[in-house]
Design a protein around this motif. Structure first.
Motif, short mmCIF file in Angstrom:
data_model
loop_
_atom_site.label_atom_id
_atom_site.label_comp_id
_atom_site.label_asym_id
_atom_site.label_seq_id
_atom_site.Cartn_x
_atom_site.Cartn_y
_atom_site.Cartn_z
N GLY A 156 150.20 47.32 54.76
CA GLY A 156 149.51 48.58 54.94
C GLY A 156 148.01 48.39 54.72
O GLY A 156 147.53 47.27 54.55
N PRO A 157 147.30 49.54 54.71
CA PRO A 157 147.83 50.90 54.86
C PRO A 157 148.09 51.24 56.33
O PRO A 157 147.48 50.66 57.22
CB PRO A 157 146.70 51.75 54.30
CG PRO A 157 145.46 50.96 54.62
CD PRO A 157 145.85 49.51 54.48
N ALA A 209 155.48 53.77 49.87
CA ALA A 209 154.71 54.68 49.04
C ALA A 209 153.73 55.47 49.90
O ALA A 209 153.33 55.01 50.99
CB ALA A 209 153.96 53.90 47.97
N THR A 210 153.32 56.62 49.41
CA THR A 210 152.48 57.54 50.17
C THR A 210 151.22 57.86 49.36
O THR A 210 151.29 58.06 48.14
CB THR A 210 153.23 58.84 50.47
OG1 THR A 210 154.49 58.52 51.09
CG2 THR A 210 152.44 59.73 51.42
N GLN A 261 144.82 52.60 51.35
CA GLN A 261 144.57 51.65 50.28
C GLN A 261 144.91 50.23 50.74
O GLN A 261 146.01 49.97 51.22
CB GLN A 261 145.42 51.98 49.05
CG GLN A 261 145.12 53.35 48.45
CD GLN A 261 145.73 53.49 47.07
OE1 GLN A 261 145.45 52.68 46.17
NE2 GLN A 261 146.57 54.49 46.89
N ASN A 262 143.96 49.33 50.59
CA ASN A 262 144.19 47.92 50.87
C ASN A 262 144.63 47.25 49.59
O ASN A 262 143.83 47.08 48.65
CB ASN A 262 142.92 47.26 51.41
CG ASN A 262 142.60 47.71 52.82
OD1 ASN A 262 143.33 47.41 53.75
ND2 ASN A 262 141.51 48.46 52.98
N HIS A 305 150.60 55.26 54.21
CA HIS A 305 151.71 54.55 53.57
C HIS A 305 151.35 53.09 53.30
O HIS A 305 150.64 52.45 54.09
CB HIS A 305 152.95 54.57 54.45
CG HIS A 305 153.51 55.93 54.71
ND1 HIS A 305 153.97 56.75 53.71
CD2 HIS A 305 153.68 56.62 55.88
CE1 HIS A 305 154.41 57.88 54.24
NE2 HIS A 305 154.24 57.82 55.54
N ASN A 306 151.88 52.59 52.19
CA ASN A 306 151.93 51.15 51.93
C ASN A 306 153.39 50.79 51.67
O ASN A 306 154.12 51.56 51.03
CB ASN A 306 151.09 50.77 50.71
CG ASN A 306 149.61 50.68 51.05
OD1 ASN A 306 148.93 51.70 51.14
ND2 ASN A 306 149.10 49.46 51.23
N ALA A 307 153.80 49.64 52.16
CA ALA A 307 155.20 49.24 52.05
C ALA A 307 155.33 47.91 51.32
O ALA A 307 154.46 47.03 51.42
CB ALA A 307 155.83 49.13 53.44
#
Length: 535
Positions: free
Chosen positions: A290-291, A277-278, A283-284, A301-303
Protein backbone atom coordinates in the motif's frame (compact mmCIF):
# COMPACT_ATOMS: atom_id res chain seq x y z
CA UNK A 1 -39.97 -11.45 -4.82
CA UNK A 2 -36.46 -10.54 -3.61
CA UNK A 3 -33.99 -8.99 -6.02
CA UNK A 4 -31.53 -11.83 -6.65
CA UNK A 5 -27.84 -11.37 -7.33
CA UNK A 6 -25.45 -13.98 -8.73
CA UNK A 7 -22.12 -14.06 -6.89
CA UNK A 8 -19.04 -15.91 -8.17
CA UNK A 9 -15.99 -16.55 -5.96
CA UNK A 10 -12.96 -18.16 -7.64
CA UNK A 11 -10.52 -19.48 -5.05
CA UNK A 12 -7.38 -21.60 -5.11
CA UNK A 13 -8.93 -25.05 -4.83
CA UNK A 14 -12.53 -24.42 -5.80
CA UNK A 15 -15.01 -21.92 -7.12
CA UNK A 16 -18.38 -21.15 -5.61
CA UNK A 17 -21.49 -19.56 -7.01
CA UNK A 18 -24.44 -18.31 -4.99
CA UNK A 19 -27.79 -16.58 -5.29
CA UNK A 20 -27.86 -13.75 -2.77
CA UNK A 21 -30.44 -11.14 -1.75
CA UNK A 22 -29.67 -7.45 -1.41
CA UNK A 23 -29.83 -7.97 2.38
CA UNK A 24 -26.93 -10.42 2.23
CA UNK A 25 -28.93 -13.63 2.62
CA UNK A 26 -27.51 -16.55 0.64
CA UNK A 27 -30.48 -18.36 -0.86
CA UNK A 28 -28.58 -21.18 -2.58
CA UNK A 29 -25.00 -22.00 -3.46
CA UNK A 30 -22.94 -24.54 -5.36
CA UNK A 31 -19.24 -25.39 -5.14
CA UNK A 32 -16.93 -27.05 -7.63
CA UNK A 33 -13.28 -28.06 -7.33
CA UNK A 34 -10.81 -26.54 -9.79
CA UNK A 35 -7.45 -27.99 -10.77
CA UNK A 36 -4.37 -26.42 -9.20
CA UNK A 37 -0.79 -27.40 -9.96
CA UNK A 38 1.39 -26.44 -7.01
CA UNK A 39 4.95 -27.84 -7.21
CA UNK A 40 7.58 -26.22 -5.03
CA UNK A 41 7.75 -22.49 -5.67
CA UNK A 42 5.15 -22.56 -8.41
CA UNK A 43 1.37 -22.44 -8.83
CA UNK A 44 -0.71 -22.76 -11.97
CA UNK A 45 -4.33 -23.05 -13.06
CA UNK A 46 -6.11 -23.80 -16.32
CA UNK A 47 -8.36 -21.02 -17.65
CA UNK A 48 -10.43 -23.60 -19.56
CA UNK A 49 -10.89 -25.63 -16.38
CA UNK A 50 -11.96 -22.54 -14.41
CA UNK A 51 -14.38 -21.33 -17.09
CA UNK A 52 -15.98 -24.71 -17.81
CA UNK A 53 -16.48 -25.38 -14.11
CA UNK A 54 -17.88 -21.89 -13.62
CA UNK A 55 -20.41 -22.52 -16.39
CA UNK A 56 -21.42 -25.91 -15.01
CA UNK A 57 -21.67 -24.62 -11.44
CA UNK A 58 -23.92 -21.71 -12.38
CA UNK A 59 -26.19 -23.97 -14.45
CA UNK A 60 -26.42 -26.45 -11.57
CA UNK A 61 -27.10 -23.64 -9.12
CA UNK A 62 -30.02 -22.33 -11.16
CA UNK A 63 -31.48 -25.74 -11.99
CA UNK A 64 -31.38 -26.93 -8.38
CA UNK A 65 -32.82 -23.74 -6.91
CA UNK A 66 -36.38 -22.43 -6.93
CA UNK A 67 -35.41 -19.31 -8.86
CA UNK A 68 -35.73 -18.62 -12.56
CA UNK A 69 -32.86 -17.20 -14.65
CA UNK A 70 -34.96 -14.10 -15.35
CA UNK A 71 -34.97 -13.24 -11.64
CA UNK A 72 -31.21 -12.56 -11.56
CA UNK A 73 -30.67 -8.80 -11.51
CA UNK A 74 -26.87 -8.69 -11.65
CA UNK A 75 -23.65 -10.77 -11.73
CA UNK A 76 -20.52 -10.04 -9.71
CA UNK A 77 -17.30 -11.94 -9.16
CA UNK A 78 -14.08 -12.02 -7.23
CA UNK A 79 -10.99 -14.13 -7.93
CA UNK A 80 -7.51 -14.78 -6.61
CA UNK A 81 -4.66 -12.44 -7.52
CA UNK A 82 -3.59 -14.60 -10.46
CA UNK A 83 -2.36 -13.59 -13.91
CA UNK A 84 -2.65 -14.47 -17.61
CA UNK A 85 -0.65 -13.53 -20.69
CA UNK A 86 -2.80 -13.48 -23.85
CA UNK A 87 -1.97 -13.56 -27.56
CA UNK A 88 -3.42 -11.09 -30.05
CA UNK A 89 -6.40 -13.40 -30.60
CA UNK A 90 -6.98 -13.45 -26.83
CA UNK A 91 -5.75 -17.00 -26.31
CA UNK A 92 -3.94 -17.64 -23.00
CA UNK A 93 -0.25 -18.52 -23.34
CA UNK A 94 0.59 -21.79 -21.61
CA UNK A 95 3.13 -21.85 -18.81
CA UNK A 96 6.49 -22.88 -20.28
CA UNK A 97 6.89 -25.91 -18.02
CA UNK A 98 3.29 -27.16 -18.03
CA UNK A 99 1.13 -27.10 -21.16
CA UNK A 100 -2.00 -27.78 -19.07
CA UNK A 101 -1.62 -24.45 -17.22
CA UNK A 102 -2.06 -20.95 -18.58
CA UNK A 103 -2.81 -19.00 -15.38
CA UNK A 104 0.04 -17.99 -13.07
CA UNK A 105 -1.32 -18.56 -9.59
CA UNK A 106 -1.02 -15.93 -6.89
CA UNK A 107 1.46 -18.12 -4.96
CA UNK A 108 3.82 -18.64 -7.91
CA UNK A 109 7.30 -17.50 -6.84
CA UNK A 110 9.34 -18.21 -9.96
CA UNK A 111 9.85 -14.44 -10.44
CA UNK A 112 11.97 -14.16 -7.27
CA UNK A 113 15.10 -12.98 -9.18
CA UNK A 114 13.07 -10.31 -10.97
CA UNK A 115 11.47 -9.09 -7.74
CA UNK A 116 14.96 -8.80 -6.24
CA UNK A 117 16.06 -6.89 -9.34
CA UNK A 118 13.25 -4.38 -8.79
CA UNK A 119 14.02 -4.22 -5.05
CA UNK A 120 17.67 -3.39 -5.73
CA UNK A 121 16.64 -0.47 -7.94
CA UNK A 122 14.14 0.71 -5.32
CA UNK A 123 16.86 0.63 -2.67
CA UNK A 124 19.29 2.64 -4.83
CA UNK A 125 16.67 5.34 -5.36
CA UNK A 126 15.87 5.70 -1.67
CA UNK A 127 12.72 3.57 -1.64
CA UNK A 128 13.45 0.96 0.99
CA UNK A 129 10.39 -1.14 0.34
CA UNK A 130 10.90 -4.57 -1.20
CA UNK A 131 9.05 -6.24 -4.04
CA UNK A 132 8.04 -9.88 -3.69
CA UNK A 133 7.62 -12.43 -6.51
CA UNK A 134 3.83 -12.49 -6.10
CA UNK A 135 3.82 -9.07 -7.80
CA UNK A 136 2.46 -9.22 -11.34
CA UNK A 137 5.00 -6.81 -12.80
CA UNK A 138 7.81 -9.09 -11.56
CA UNK A 139 6.13 -12.03 -13.29
CA UNK A 140 5.92 -10.10 -16.53
CA UNK A 141 9.63 -9.28 -16.35
CA UNK A 142 10.34 -12.95 -15.63
CA UNK A 143 8.53 -13.97 -18.81
CA UNK A 144 10.48 -11.45 -20.88
CA UNK A 145 13.87 -12.40 -19.45
CA UNK A 146 13.38 -16.16 -19.16
CA UNK A 147 11.18 -16.86 -22.20
CA UNK A 148 11.56 -14.07 -24.77
CA UNK A 149 9.82 -16.19 -27.41
CA UNK A 150 6.65 -16.23 -25.26
CA UNK A 151 7.03 -12.55 -24.45
CA UNK A 152 6.93 -11.78 -28.18
CA UNK A 153 3.62 -13.65 -28.42
CA UNK A 154 2.13 -11.67 -25.53
CA UNK A 155 -0.39 -9.04 -26.60
CA UNK A 156 -2.30 -8.56 -23.35
CA UNK A 157 -1.43 -8.89 -19.65
CA UNK A 158 -4.53 -9.35 -17.53
CA UNK A 159 -5.65 -10.28 -14.02
CA UNK A 160 -7.67 -13.50 -13.74
CA UNK A 161 -10.64 -11.55 -12.39
CA UNK A 162 -10.63 -9.16 -15.37
CA UNK A 163 -10.19 -12.09 -17.76
CA UNK A 164 -13.36 -13.72 -16.41
CA UNK A 165 -15.24 -10.43 -16.82
CA UNK A 166 -14.09 -10.41 -20.45
CA UNK A 167 -15.42 -13.96 -20.86
CA UNK A 168 -18.78 -12.85 -19.47
CA UNK A 169 -19.11 -9.57 -21.38
CA UNK A 170 -16.65 -9.59 -24.32
CA UNK A 171 -15.32 -6.31 -22.88
CA UNK A 172 -11.71 -5.69 -21.81
CA UNK A 173 -11.66 -3.59 -18.64
CA UNK A 174 -9.44 -2.92 -15.65
CA UNK A 175 -9.96 -1.27 -12.27
CA UNK A 176 -7.88 0.30 -9.52
CA UNK A 177 -7.81 -3.18 -8.01
CA UNK A 178 -6.19 -4.78 -11.07
CA UNK A 179 -2.80 -5.83 -9.73
CA UNK A 180 -1.20 -6.16 -13.16
CA UNK A 181 -1.55 -2.39 -13.54
CA UNK A 182 0.42 -1.58 -10.39
CA UNK A 183 3.88 -0.45 -11.38
CA UNK A 184 6.17 2.55 -11.10
CA UNK A 185 7.21 4.28 -14.33
CA UNK A 186 10.70 5.02 -13.03
CA UNK A 187 11.22 1.41 -12.02
CA UNK A 188 10.27 0.23 -15.50
CA UNK A 189 12.77 2.61 -17.08
CA UNK A 190 15.51 1.56 -14.64
CA UNK A 191 15.23 -2.12 -15.64
CA UNK A 192 14.55 -1.39 -19.35
CA UNK A 193 11.01 -2.73 -19.19
CA UNK A 194 8.91 0.09 -20.64
CA UNK A 195 7.63 -2.19 -23.42
CA UNK A 196 5.36 -3.83 -20.85
CA UNK A 197 3.02 -0.83 -21.04
CA UNK A 198 2.04 -1.59 -24.63
CA UNK A 199 0.66 -4.94 -23.46
CA UNK A 200 -2.09 -3.44 -21.32
CA UNK A 201 -5.48 -2.98 -22.98
CA UNK A 202 -9.05 -2.14 -22.05
CA UNK A 203 -10.94 0.72 -20.47
CA UNK A 204 -10.75 1.75 -16.83
CA UNK A 205 -13.83 1.32 -14.65
CA UNK A 206 -14.46 1.66 -10.91
CA UNK A 207 -14.76 -1.60 -8.96
CA UNK A 208 -18.39 -2.70 -9.14
CA UNK A 209 -19.28 -0.67 -12.24
CA UNK A 210 -21.57 -2.10 -14.92
CA UNK A 211 -19.48 -3.47 -17.80
CA UNK A 212 -20.53 -2.78 -21.39
CA UNK A 213 -23.94 -4.13 -22.34
CA UNK A 214 -23.88 -6.79 -19.66
CA UNK A 215 -23.80 -10.54 -20.25
CA UNK A 216 -22.80 -11.15 -23.87
CA UNK A 217 -24.65 -13.55 -26.16
CA UNK A 218 -21.95 -16.24 -26.17
CA UNK A 219 -21.74 -16.36 -22.37
CA UNK A 220 -25.52 -16.14 -22.00
CA UNK A 221 -26.00 -19.20 -24.20
CA UNK A 222 -23.39 -21.15 -22.22
CA UNK A 223 -24.83 -20.15 -18.86
CA UNK A 224 -28.49 -20.33 -19.94
CA UNK A 225 -29.07 -16.83 -18.63
CA UNK A 226 -30.65 -13.82 -20.35
CA UNK A 227 -28.47 -11.68 -22.59
CA UNK A 228 -27.75 -8.28 -21.07
CA UNK A 229 -27.89 -9.13 -17.36
CA UNK A 230 -25.68 -6.45 -15.74
CA UNK A 231 -22.17 -7.72 -15.04
CA UNK A 232 -19.94 -5.85 -12.59
CA UNK A 233 -16.26 -5.13 -12.90
CA UNK A 234 -14.48 -7.61 -10.66
CA UNK A 235 -12.56 -7.44 -7.42
CA UNK A 236 -9.61 -9.34 -5.94
CA UNK A 237 -10.92 -11.90 -3.45
CA UNK A 238 -9.09 -10.61 -0.37
CA UNK A 239 -10.35 -7.08 -0.85
CA UNK A 240 -13.83 -8.35 -1.61
CA UNK A 241 -13.85 -10.24 1.67
CA UNK A 242 -12.71 -7.11 3.46
CA UNK A 243 -15.56 -5.04 2.09
CA UNK A 244 -18.01 -7.82 2.98
CA UNK A 245 -17.19 -7.53 6.69
CA UNK A 246 -15.44 -4.27 7.55
CA UNK A 247 -18.62 -2.33 8.47
CA UNK A 248 -20.53 -5.31 9.85
CA UNK A 249 -23.03 -4.80 12.68
CA UNK A 250 -25.27 -6.97 14.79
CA UNK A 251 -28.96 -7.28 13.98
CA UNK A 252 -29.98 -4.71 16.56
CA UNK A 253 -27.29 -2.12 15.84
CA UNK A 254 -27.74 0.87 13.52
CA UNK A 255 -25.70 1.00 10.32
CA UNK A 256 -22.05 1.88 10.76
CA UNK A 257 -20.57 4.93 9.02
CA UNK A 258 -17.46 4.42 6.85
CA UNK A 259 -15.27 5.80 9.66
CA UNK A 260 -15.98 2.61 11.63
CA UNK A 261 -13.43 0.88 9.39
CA UNK A 262 -10.60 2.98 10.84
CA UNK A 263 -10.36 0.86 14.00
CA UNK A 264 -11.16 -2.48 12.44
CA UNK A 265 -8.74 -4.92 10.88
CA UNK A 266 -10.07 -7.10 8.10
CA UNK A 267 -8.90 -10.70 8.46
CA UNK A 268 -9.28 -12.74 5.27
CA UNK A 269 -8.08 -16.24 6.04
CA UNK A 270 -8.07 -19.11 3.59
CA UNK A 271 -5.31 -20.75 1.56
CA UNK A 272 -3.32 -17.62 2.39
CA UNK A 273 -4.07 -14.72 4.74
CA UNK A 274 -4.42 -11.01 4.21
CA UNK A 275 -5.18 -8.38 6.83
CA UNK A 276 -6.33 -4.99 5.56
CA UNK A 277 -6.18 -1.77 7.60
CA UNK A 278 -7.94 1.50 6.82
CA UNK A 279 -6.74 5.09 7.31
CA UNK A 280 -7.78 8.64 6.45
CA UNK A 281 -4.44 9.48 4.86
CA UNK A 282 -2.26 7.35 2.59
CA UNK A 283 0.62 5.85 4.57
CA UNK A 284 3.88 4.48 3.19
CA UNK A 285 4.86 1.76 5.66
CA UNK A 286 7.77 -0.61 5.19
CA UNK A 287 6.61 -4.20 5.41
CA UNK A 288 3.10 -3.59 4.06
CA UNK A 289 1.40 -3.41 0.69
CA UNK A 290 0.00 0.00 0.00
CA UNK A 291 -1.25 2.55 0.35
CA UNK A 292 -4.13 2.05 -2.06
CA UNK A 293 -7.32 4.14 -2.32
CA UNK A 294 -10.44 2.58 -0.85
CA UNK A 295 -13.79 2.33 -2.57
CA UNK A 296 -15.05 4.00 0.61
CA UNK A 297 -14.83 7.79 0.21
CA UNK A 298 -11.61 9.52 1.33
CA UNK A 299 -10.10 6.41 2.90
CA UNK A 300 -7.00 4.32 2.14
CA UNK A 301 -5.82 0.78 2.81
CA UNK A 302 -2.58 -0.95 3.74
CA UNK A 303 -2.40 -4.73 3.61
CA UNK A 304 -0.25 -7.35 5.31
CA UNK A 305 -0.46 -11.13 5.26
CA UNK A 306 1.05 -14.58 4.96
CA UNK A 307 1.41 -16.55 1.72
CA UNK A 308 0.80 -19.96 3.28
CA UNK A 309 -2.00 -20.44 5.82
CA UNK A 310 -4.66 -23.01 4.94
CA UNK A 311 -2.24 -24.60 2.49
CA UNK A 312 0.33 -24.86 5.31
CA UNK A 313 -2.18 -26.53 7.63
CA UNK A 314 -3.00 -29.01 4.86
CA UNK A 315 0.70 -29.69 4.31
CA UNK A 316 1.46 -30.29 7.99
CA UNK A 317 -1.51 -32.62 8.38
CA UNK A 318 -0.92 -34.57 5.15
CA UNK A 319 2.72 -35.24 5.98
CA UNK A 320 2.14 -36.67 9.46
CA UNK A 321 2.10 -40.50 9.82
CA UNK A 322 -1.25 -40.38 11.68
CA UNK A 323 -3.04 -38.37 8.99
CA UNK A 324 -4.82 -41.26 7.28
CA UNK A 325 -5.93 -42.75 10.59
CA UNK A 326 -7.35 -39.42 11.78
CA UNK A 327 -9.08 -38.80 8.44
CA UNK A 328 -10.78 -42.19 8.60
CA UNK A 329 -12.02 -41.54 12.14
CA UNK A 330 -13.21 -38.06 11.14
CA UNK A 331 -15.20 -39.49 8.21
CA UNK A 332 -16.83 -42.07 10.46
CA UNK A 333 -18.03 -39.27 12.70
CA UNK A 334 -19.15 -37.08 9.81
CA UNK A 335 -16.54 -34.43 10.62
CA UNK A 336 -13.83 -32.63 8.71
CA UNK A 337 -10.30 -33.50 9.77
CA UNK A 338 -9.89 -30.10 11.48
CA UNK A 339 -13.20 -30.37 13.34
CA UNK A 340 -12.18 -33.84 14.50
CA UNK A 341 -8.78 -32.60 15.71
CA UNK A 342 -10.45 -29.71 17.55
CA UNK A 343 -12.46 -32.27 19.52
CA UNK A 344 -9.35 -34.36 20.21
CA UNK A 345 -7.46 -31.34 21.50
CA UNK A 346 -10.30 -30.52 23.90
CA UNK A 347 -10.08 -34.06 25.27
CA UNK A 348 -6.31 -33.89 25.55
CA UNK A 349 -6.41 -30.54 27.34
CA UNK A 350 -8.77 -31.61 30.11
CA UNK A 351 -8.99 -28.73 32.59
CA UNK A 352 -6.19 -26.64 31.07
CA UNK A 353 -6.63 -24.33 28.04
CA UNK A 354 -6.10 -26.05 24.69
CA UNK A 355 -3.49 -23.42 23.77
CA UNK A 356 -1.15 -24.62 26.54
CA UNK A 357 -0.81 -28.07 24.96
CA UNK A 358 1.74 -26.54 22.57
CA UNK A 359 3.88 -24.98 25.28
CA UNK A 360 7.00 -26.84 24.13
CA UNK A 361 6.42 -27.06 20.40
CA UNK A 362 6.99 -23.97 18.27
CA UNK A 363 6.91 -23.14 14.57
CA UNK A 364 8.13 -20.42 12.25
CA UNK A 365 5.50 -20.69 9.47
CA UNK A 366 7.61 -19.33 6.60
CA UNK A 367 7.29 -22.44 4.43
CA UNK A 368 6.60 -20.21 1.42
CA UNK A 369 8.76 -17.30 2.55
CA UNK A 370 7.49 -14.24 4.36
CA UNK A 371 5.13 -11.98 2.44
CA UNK A 372 5.02 -9.27 5.13
CA UNK A 373 6.32 -7.65 7.25
CA UNK A 374 9.81 -9.05 6.53
CA UNK A 375 9.15 -9.26 2.77
CA UNK A 376 11.77 -11.98 2.44
CA UNK A 377 10.65 -14.89 0.31
CA UNK A 378 13.90 -16.78 0.93
CA UNK A 379 12.93 -17.49 4.54
CA UNK A 380 11.94 -21.06 5.36
CA UNK A 381 9.84 -22.85 7.96
CA UNK A 382 11.16 -24.20 11.25
CA UNK A 383 9.76 -26.45 14.01
CA UNK A 384 11.19 -26.88 17.50
CA UNK A 385 9.97 -29.64 19.81
CA UNK A 386 9.78 -32.71 17.56
CA UNK A 387 9.57 -36.22 18.97
CA UNK A 388 9.56 -39.79 17.66
CA UNK A 389 5.79 -39.92 17.95
CA UNK A 390 3.49 -41.20 15.18
CA UNK A 391 0.33 -40.93 17.26
CA UNK A 392 -2.90 -39.14 16.51
CA UNK A 393 -2.25 -36.98 19.59
CA UNK A 394 1.04 -35.81 18.10
CA UNK A 395 -0.77 -34.96 14.86
CA UNK A 396 -3.19 -32.83 16.87
CA UNK A 397 -0.28 -31.02 18.54
CA UNK A 398 1.33 -30.25 15.18
CA UNK A 399 -2.01 -28.93 13.95
CA UNK A 400 -2.34 -26.70 17.03
CA UNK A 401 1.25 -25.53 16.75
CA UNK A 402 0.64 -24.48 13.12
CA UNK A 403 -2.48 -22.53 14.03
CA UNK A 404 -0.57 -20.76 16.80
CA UNK A 405 2.32 -19.95 14.46
CA UNK A 406 -0.08 -18.39 11.96
CA UNK A 407 -1.72 -16.39 14.75
CA UNK A 408 1.69 -15.16 15.93
CA UNK A 409 2.52 -14.21 12.34
CA UNK A 410 -0.69 -12.17 12.32
CA UNK A 411 0.42 -10.48 15.55
CA UNK A 412 3.77 -9.60 13.99
CA UNK A 413 1.99 -8.01 11.04
CA UNK A 414 -0.48 -6.18 13.28
CA UNK A 415 2.32 -4.75 15.40
CA UNK A 416 3.89 -3.37 12.22
CA UNK A 417 0.66 -1.49 11.54
CA UNK A 418 0.29 -0.33 15.15
CA UNK A 419 3.85 1.04 15.13
CA UNK A 420 2.81 3.15 12.14
CA UNK A 421 -0.07 4.69 14.09
CA UNK A 422 -3.02 2.36 13.52
CA UNK A 423 -5.33 1.47 16.41
CA UNK A 424 -7.56 -1.59 16.26
CA UNK A 425 -10.43 -2.71 18.44
CA UNK A 426 -11.94 -5.51 16.33
CA UNK A 427 -10.95 -8.23 13.86
CA UNK A 428 -13.49 -8.84 11.08
CA UNK A 429 -12.79 -12.34 9.70
CA UNK A 430 -13.95 -14.03 6.50
CA UNK A 431 -12.76 -16.97 4.42
CA UNK A 432 -12.58 -20.72 4.88
CA UNK A 433 -10.42 -20.69 8.03
CA UNK A 434 -12.82 -18.21 9.64
CA UNK A 435 -15.21 -21.16 10.02
CA UNK A 436 -12.72 -22.92 12.31
CA UNK A 437 -13.45 -21.85 15.92
CA UNK A 438 -10.00 -22.90 17.17
CA UNK A 439 -8.27 -20.87 14.46
CA UNK A 440 -10.29 -17.78 15.41
CA UNK A 441 -9.87 -18.28 19.15
CA UNK A 442 -6.09 -18.56 18.87
CA UNK A 443 -5.95 -15.44 16.69
CA UNK A 444 -7.87 -13.53 19.36
CA UNK A 445 -5.62 -14.89 22.10
CA UNK A 446 -2.38 -14.18 20.22
CA UNK A 447 -3.33 -10.66 19.10
CA UNK A 448 -5.37 -9.61 22.14
CA UNK A 449 -8.18 -8.47 19.84
CA UNK A 450 -11.82 -9.62 19.75
CA UNK A 451 -13.31 -10.94 16.50
CA UNK A 452 -16.75 -10.47 14.97
CA UNK A 453 -18.11 -13.78 13.65
CA UNK A 454 -20.01 -13.13 10.40
CA UNK A 455 -23.72 -13.88 10.42
CA UNK A 456 -23.19 -15.45 7.01
CA UNK A 457 -20.54 -18.23 7.30
CA UNK A 458 -19.69 -17.89 3.61
CA UNK A 459 -19.17 -14.14 3.88
CA UNK A 460 -16.79 -14.15 0.90
CA UNK A 461 -19.80 -14.73 -1.35
CA UNK A 462 -21.17 -11.35 -0.30
CA UNK A 463 -18.35 -9.74 -2.27
CA UNK A 464 -19.80 -10.63 -5.67
CA UNK A 465 -23.30 -9.79 -4.45
CA UNK A 466 -22.22 -6.25 -3.59
CA UNK A 467 -20.58 -5.62 -6.96
CA UNK A 468 -23.56 -7.19 -8.76
CA UNK A 469 -25.96 -4.96 -6.83
CA UNK A 470 -23.92 -1.87 -7.67
CA UNK A 471 -23.85 -2.77 -11.37
CA UNK A 472 -27.63 -3.31 -11.31
CA UNK A 473 -28.12 0.01 -9.45
CA UNK A 474 -29.75 -1.75 -6.50
CA UNK A 475 -27.20 -0.04 -4.22
CA UNK A 476 -26.54 3.67 -4.48
CA UNK A 477 -22.84 3.43 -3.58
CA UNK A 478 -20.31 1.20 -1.84
CA UNK A 479 -21.24 2.40 1.65
CA UNK A 480 -24.87 1.48 0.99
CA UNK A 481 -23.86 -1.91 -0.43
CA UNK A 482 -21.67 -2.84 2.54
CA UNK A 483 -24.18 -1.65 5.13
CA UNK A 484 -26.93 -3.64 3.41
CA UNK A 485 -25.24 -7.04 3.39
CA UNK A 486 -22.73 -7.05 6.25
CA UNK A 487 -23.72 -8.27 9.72
CA UNK A 488 -22.03 -10.23 12.46
CA UNK A 489 -23.55 -12.91 14.63
CA UNK A 490 -21.42 -12.63 17.76
CA UNK A 491 -18.18 -11.27 19.19
CA UNK A 492 -15.56 -13.63 20.59
CA UNK A 493 -13.00 -12.22 23.00
CA UNK A 494 -9.42 -13.20 23.87
CA UNK A 495 -8.85 -15.15 27.06
CA UNK A 496 -7.00 -12.74 29.40
CA UNK A 497 -5.48 -15.66 31.27
CA UNK A 498 -3.52 -16.61 28.14
CA UNK A 499 -1.91 -13.18 27.68
CA UNK A 500 1.33 -14.14 29.44
CA UNK A 501 1.48 -17.52 27.69
CA UNK A 502 1.20 -15.87 24.29
CA UNK A 503 3.70 -13.18 25.23
CA UNK A 504 6.25 -15.95 25.79
CA UNK A 505 5.21 -17.79 22.62
CA UNK A 506 5.67 -14.56 20.67
CA UNK A 507 9.17 -14.09 22.08
CA UNK A 508 10.04 -17.60 20.83
CA UNK A 509 8.45 -16.80 17.45
CA UNK A 510 10.67 -13.75 16.97
CA UNK A 511 13.72 -15.57 18.28
CA UNK A 512 13.27 -18.38 15.75
CA UNK A 513 13.73 -15.90 12.92
CA UNK A 514 16.89 -14.59 14.58
CA UNK A 515 18.11 -18.18 14.90
CA UNK A 516 17.52 -18.79 11.20
CA UNK A 517 19.54 -15.69 10.31
CA UNK A 518 22.28 -16.83 12.71
CA UNK A 519 22.43 -20.27 11.09
CA UNK A 520 22.71 -18.72 7.65
CA UNK A 521 25.54 -16.51 8.81
CA UNK A 522 27.39 -19.45 10.35
CA UNK A 523 27.08 -21.53 7.19
CA UNK A 524 28.08 -18.63 4.95
CA UNK A 525 31.16 -18.02 7.13
CA UNK A 526 32.08 -21.72 7.08
CA UNK A 527 31.67 -21.82 3.33
CA UNK A 528 33.92 -18.81 2.84
CA UNK A 529 36.52 -20.30 5.18
CA UNK A 530 36.50 -23.53 3.18
CA UNK A 531 36.87 -21.65 -0.08
CA UNK A 532 39.77 -19.62 1.28
CA UNK A 533 41.57 -22.74 2.46
CA UNK A 534 41.34 -24.25 -1.02
CA UNK A 535 43.07 -21.27 -2.53
Amino acid sequence: MDDILLSIDVGSGSLRCALVTTEGKILAQQKHAIRCWNPAGKMGFSSDDIWSNLVDTIKNLISLSNYEPDSIRGIGLDATASLLFLTADMKPIALPDNSECDVYGWMDHRALPQSEQFSAVMHRTGNHQRMIPETHIARALWLKQSHPELWKQCYCIIDLSDYLVWKLTDELIWTNGSLSRRFDEQLLEAVDFTDVKERFHGIHLPIGAAVGEGLCKTAAISLKLPVGVPVASAIIDGYGGTLSTILSRSKNEPVNPPETALKRLSMIVGTSTIYIATSREPQNIYGTWGPSPSVLPDLYHNAVGQSAAGILLDYILANHPAHELACNKARQKGLSITAYLNVQLEKMAGEQPVACLAENIHMLPYYAGNRTPRMDMTLVGMISGLKLDNSEGNLALHYLCTIQALALGARHNIETLICAGYEFDLLTPAGGLAKNPLFLAEHCNATGLPAAIPEQPDAMLLSGAMTAGLAAKLFSDWTHAIQSVSRYEQIINPDPELADYYERKYCVFLEMHEDQMKYRKIMATALNTTKNSVF
